[in-house]
Write a protein that holds these residues in place. Sequence first.
Motif, PDB file in Angstrom:
ATOM      1  N   ASP A 100      23.132  40.255  71.704  1.00 14.58           N
ATOM      2  CA  ASP A 100      23.472  41.065  70.526  1.00 14.58           C
ATOM      3  C   ASP A 100      23.994  42.443  70.924  1.00 14.58           C
ATOM      4  O   ASP A 100      24.142  43.334  70.082  1.00 14.58           O
ATOM      5  N   SER A 101      24.309  42.627  72.219  1.00 20.18           N
ATOM      6  CA  SER A 101      24.907  43.881  72.674  1.00 20.18           C
ATOM      7  C   SER A 101      26.346  43.975  72.167  1.00 20.18           C
ATOM      8  O   SER A 101      27.038  42.959  72.038  1.00 20.18           O
ATOM      9  N   LEU A 102      26.789  45.204  71.883  1.00 13.80           N
ATOM     10  CA  LEU A 102      28.127  45.417  71.337  1.00 13.80           C
ATOM     11  C   LEU A 102      28.940  46.339  72.240  1.00 13.80           C
ATOM     12  O   LEU A 102      28.439  47.329  72.768  1.00 13.80           O
ATOM     13  N   TYR A 103      30.204  45.985  72.384  1.00 11.30           N
ATOM     14  CA  TYR A 103      31.169  46.782  73.138  1.00 11.30           C
ATOM     15  C   TYR A 103      32.173  47.364  72.154  1.00 11.30           C
ATOM     16  O   TYR A 103      32.725  46.636  71.322  1.00 11.30           O
ATOM     17  N   THR A 104      32.422  48.672  72.232  1.00 10.03           N
ATOM     18  CA  THR A 104      33.389  49.318  71.351  1.00 10.03           C
ATOM     19  C   THR A 104      34.727  49.466  72.070  1.00 10.03           C
ATOM     20  O   THR A 104      34.804  50.055  73.151  1.00 10.03           O
ATOM     21  N   VAL A 105      35.764  48.928  71.468  1.00 12.75           N
ATOM     22  CA  VAL A 105      37.098  48.940  72.059  1.00 12.75           C
ATOM     23  C   VAL A 105      37.712  50.335  71.951  1.00 12.75           C
ATOM     24  O   VAL A 105      37.630  50.975  70.902  1.00 12.75           O
ATOM     25  N   HIS A 106      38.320  50.798  73.023  1.00  9.40           N
ATOM     26  CA  HIS A 106      39.089  52.048  73.002  1.00  9.40           C
ATOM     27  C   HIS A 106      40.344  51.838  73.839  1.00  9.40           C
ATOM     28  O   HIS A 106      40.264  51.650  75.054  1.00  9.40           O
ATOM     29  N   LEU A 107      41.495  51.861  73.190  1.00  7.84           N
ATOM     30  CA  LEU A 107      42.751  51.543  73.849  1.00  7.84           C
ATOM     31  C   LEU A 107      43.742  52.705  73.777  1.00  7.84           C
ATOM     32  O   LEU A 107      43.944  53.282  72.714  1.00  7.84           O
ATOM     33  N   ASN A 108      44.362  53.014  74.909  1.00  2.67           N
ATOM     34  CA  ASN A 108      45.499  53.947  74.928  1.00  2.67           C
ATOM     35  C   ASN A 108      46.272  53.869  76.245  1.00  2.67           C
ATOM     36  O   ASN A 108      47.187  54.659  76.472  1.00  2.67           O
ATOM     37  N   TYR A 109      45.915  52.924  77.104  1.00  3.61           N
ATOM     38  CA  TYR A 109      46.463  52.926  78.458  1.00  3.61           C
ATOM     39  C   TYR A 109      47.975  52.698  78.474  1.00  3.61           C
ATOM     40  O   TYR A 109      48.712  53.415  79.169  1.00  3.61           O
TER      41      TYR A 109
END
Length: 241
Positions: free
Chosen positions: A143-152
């Motif tokens: 139930d762990s969550l990863y938050t997406v962060h994109l700008n590459y």
Amino acid sequence: MTQDERILCDLLQRCGQYQWEPSNYIDSLTHYFLGNPYVAATLESADGEEDLVINLRELDCMTFVENVVALHCLLQEIDTQESKGKSYKTEQAWERFPQLLENIRYRNGIRGDYTSRLHYTSEWIQDNIRKAYVKDVTSRYSDSLYTVHLNYMSSHPEAYKALGFHPEFVPKIAEIEASMTGKQMAFIPKNDLPLYEKDIPSGLVVAIIGSTPGLDFAHLGFTCRQEGRLYMLHASSSGKQ
């Protein structure tokens, strides 16, 4: 007949000859490609145009996954037709395979310019869930969550040949990045993997979260079970195959 057509023909013959089990199609397909050379950036054209590239000879981690998923769908469609008493010729398979690959590789299944390709794995996953090509089962195990962060891509356009040819694409890429940033996805922390290893089957797409700022996933492959242990079968840049 092209080399890729020959490969598809050989694959279909092996499927019939060795009576691949539909429940194990992914395992059979991934093992079929063992030893193929690793070649990066096979989708990038010399002039920055977005052609539908079909290359079953040389694979990187993303094209390996895309081709296997498309071939899996193709084998399922052939099974459906044959269950209705209809034959499925190799010519039909070669006509259908590019359609499936295009649907999987591009946003909403529509190939336009370079920005229509699903460059970021997080968007590839979400788009292909909507198209019912894949299903996210990660939350079954964690139930762990990863938050997406994109700008590459938008902040490093010099790293992408097509963006060099078409700088006008950079703002569109930035819009796509912004639309995905903040979305959350289930993931299994590496330290927790031993807790779930025995329950994870072969034949699942697995994506590894990376550490490069502005990127989401660093690598892709498939789960593979051997002698009770869980492995990752993948196109390896270090192993070159």
